[in-house]
Design a protein around this motif. Structure first.
Motif, mmCIF file in Angstrom:
data_model
loop_
_atom_site.group_PDB
_atom_site.id
_atom_site.type_symbol
_atom_site.label_atom_id
_atom_site.label_comp_id
_atom_site.label_asym_id
_atom_site.label_seq_id
_atom_site.Cartn_x
_atom_site.Cartn_y
_atom_site.Cartn_z
ATOM 1 N N SER A 268 -8.231 -12.552 -17.731
ATOM 2 C CA SER A 268 -8.087 -13.764 -18.534
ATOM 3 C C SER A 268 -6.656 -13.905 -19.032
ATOM 4 N N ARG A 269 -6.277 -15.124 -19.228
ATOM 5 C CA ARG A 269 -4.986 -15.491 -19.803
ATOM 6 C C ARG A 269 -5.269 -16.387 -21.003
ATOM 7 N N ASP A 270 -4.295 -16.515 -21.900
ATOM 8 C CA ASP A 270 -4.485 -17.297 -23.115
ATOM 9 C C ASP A 270 -4.390 -18.799 -22.909
ATOM 10 N N SER A 271 -3.881 -19.226 -21.744
ATOM 11 C CA SER A 271 -3.685 -20.655 -21.517
ATOM 12 C C SER A 271 -3.551 -20.934 -20.028
ATOM 13 N N ARG A 272 -3.613 -22.201 -19.677
ATOM 14 C CA ARG A 272 -3.347 -22.604 -18.298
ATOM 15 C C ARG A 272 -1.928 -22.193 -17.908
ATOM 16 N N ALA A 273 -0.990 -22.384 -18.834
ATOM 17 C CA ALA A 273 0.399 -22.006 -18.565
ATOM 18 C C ALA A 273 0.509 -20.511 -18.302
ATOM 19 N N GLY A 274 -0.299 -19.715 -18.988
ATOM 20 C CA GLY A 274 -0.305 -18.272 -18.752
ATOM 21 C C GLY A 274 -0.805 -17.927 -17.362
ATOM 22 N N VAL A 275 -1.794 -18.665 -16.869
ATOM 23 C CA VAL A 275 -2.292 -18.486 -15.499
ATOM 24 C C VAL A 275 -1.163 -18.779 -14.514
ATOM 25 N N ASP A 276 -0.497 -19.914 -14.728
ATOM 26 C CA ASP A 276 0.599 -20.293 -13.832
ATOM 27 C C ASP A 276 1.742 -19.286 -13.898
ATOM 28 N N ALA A 277 2.072 -18.829 -15.100
ATOM 29 C CA ALA A 277 3.214 -17.923 -15.274
ATOM 30 C C ALA A 277 3.015 -16.607 -14.524
ATOM 31 N N ILE A 278 1.851 -15.975 -14.650
ATOM 32 C CA ILE A 278 1.651 -14.693 -13.979
ATOM 33 C C ILE A 278 1.557 -14.875 -12.462
ATOM 34 N N THR A 279 0.958 -15.989 -12.017
ATOM 35 C CA THR A 279 0.848 -16.249 -10.581
ATOM 36 C C THR A 279 2.226 -16.481 -9.973
ATOM 37 N N GLU A 280 3.045 -17.256 -10.645
ATOM 38 C CA GLU A 280 4.391 -17.529 -10.144
ATOM 39 C C GLU A 280 5.272 -16.283 -10.212
ATOM 40 N N ALA A 281 5.102 -15.463 -11.252
ATOM 41 C CA ALA A 281 5.849 -14.200 -11.340
ATOM 42 C C ALA A 281 5.460 -13.279 -10.192
ATOM 43 N N ALA A 282 4.188 -13.272 -9.846
ATOM 44 C CA ALA A 282 3.722 -12.445 -8.727
ATOM 45 C C ALA A 282 4.394 -12.874 -7.428
ATOM 46 N N ALA A 283 4.497 -14.170 -7.192
ATOM 47 C CA ALA A 283 5.140 -14.662 -5.967
ATOM 48 C C ALA A 283 6.620 -14.283 -5.934
ATOM 49 N N ARG A 284 7.291 -14.412 -7.068
ATOM 50 C CA ARG A 284 8.715 -14.046 -7.135
ATOM 51 C C ARG A 284 8.932 -12.552 -6.926
ATOM 52 N N ALA A 285 7.946 -11.739 -7.290
ATOM 53 C CA ALA A 285 8.085 -10.277 -7.237
ATOM 54 C C ALA A 285 7.629 -9.679 -5.914
ATOM 55 N N GLY A 286 7.317 -10.514 -4.929
ATOM 56 C CA GLY A 286 6.933 -9.992 -3.627
ATOM 57 C C GLY A 286 5.459 -10.103 -3.298
ATOM 58 N N GLY A 287 4.692 -10.727 -4.177
ATOM 59 C CA GLY A 287 3.289 -10.968 -3.901
ATOM 60 C C GLY A 287 3.107 -12.316 -3.220
ATOM 61 N N VAL A 288 1.865 -12.706 -3.058
ATOM 62 C CA VAL A 288 1.535 -13.986 -2.439
ATOM 63 C C VAL A 288 0.698 -14.783 -3.428
ATOM 64 N N ALA A 289 1.175 -15.966 -3.793
ATOM 65 C CA ALA A 289 0.452 -16.817 -4.738
ATOM 66 C C ALA A 289 -0.601 -17.648 -4.026
ATOM 67 N N ASP A 290 -1.669 -17.930 -4.751
ATOM 68 C CA ASP A 290 -2.718 -18.842 -4.310
ATOM 69 C C ASP A 290 -3.304 -18.474 -2.956
ATOM 70 N N VAL A 291 -3.730 -17.211 -2.831
ATOM 71 C CA VAL A 291 -4.394 -16.775 -1.599
ATOM 72 C C VAL A 291 -5.762 -17.446 -1.459
ATOM 73 N N SER A 292 -6.298 -17.926 -2.545
ATOM 74 C CA SER A 292 -7.473 -18.791 -2.563
ATOM 75 C C SER A 292 -7.028 -20.077 -3.261
ATOM 76 N N PRO A 293 -7.651 -21.199 -2.954
ATOM 77 C CA PRO A 293 -7.240 -22.451 -3.602
ATOM 78 C C PRO A 293 -7.379 -22.363 -5.123
ATOM 79 N N PRO A 294 -6.425 -22.941 -5.869
ATOM 80 C CA PRO A 294 -6.570 -23.000 -7.327
ATOM 81 C C PRO A 294 -7.871 -23.723 -7.694
ATOM 82 N N GLN A 295 -8.444 -23.332 -8.818
ATOM 83 C CA GLN A 295 -9.695 -23.932 -9.272
ATOM 84 C C GLN A 295 -9.486 -24.535 -10.644
ATOM 85 N N ASP A 296 -9.840 -25.797 -10.788
ATOM 86 C CA ASP A 296 -9.733 -26.476 -12.075
ATOM 87 C C ASP A 296 -11.051 -27.188 -12.349
ATOM 88 N N HIS A 297 -11.815 -26.615 -13.267
ATOM 89 C CA HIS A 297 -13.116 -27.180 -13.620
ATOM 90 C C HIS A 297 -13.071 -27.832 -14.999
#
Length: 145
Positions: A78-107
């Motif tokens: 869990s993250r504290d906000s939508r922005a927190g979800v985006d921040a860790i995902t984008e940091a992962a991509a910058r650090a050598g990971g792969v972002a959005d390996v599954s489609p983002p989900q917004d319910h």
């Protein structure tokens, strides 16, 4: 003592994995780390243990799953906000990971994305509206009516 969780992950390159997890905000706990394992602190109760393959094999005789081609688990945090979800995902991509390996989900009441670490382990950061987290998504939907 507070109940804790230690997520143990086999990694190909310990130094690379430590750098990745530090880049997304985890902190290395040196007193529980050596040249075969690194304890990475996510929160007061959640730790990620990065283990070399040799170290991993000392805990089980089962084959190590190639997380780049097979999925055994998806780790939702869990993250504290939508922005927190985006921040860790984008940091992962910058650090050598792969972002959005599954489609983002917004319910509406819940928002999530995903990323892979350099070894292919899938993480799913998510945010849930506090009302939905407390009362369930049905209660949240009733508020919108």
């Amino acid at each position: 003592m507070t109940q804790m969780i230690f997520v143990n992950l086999p990694v190909n390159d310990l130094a690379r994995s430590v750098a990745f997890y530090e880049a997304i905000g985890l902190h290395k706990e040196t007193k529980f780390s050596d040249d075969t394992a690194a304890a990475m602190k996510l929160s007061d109760t959640i730790n990620v243990m990065l283990l070399t393959h040799d170290k991993w094999r000392s805990f089980t005789s089962k084959a190590i799953v190639d997380a780049k081609t097979s999925a055994q688990v998806a780790l939702c945090i869990s993250r504290d906000s939508r922005a927190g979800v985006d921040a860790i995902t984008e940091a992962a991509a910058r650090a050598g990971g792969v972002a959005d390996v599954s489609p983002p989900q917004d319910h509406g009441f819940m928002y999530g994305r995903s990323f892979e670490d350099p070894d292919g382990h899938v993480w799913e950061p998510m945010w849930m509206d506090p009302v939905a987290a407390e009362q369930g998504p049905g209660a949240f939907a009733q508020q919108d009516a």
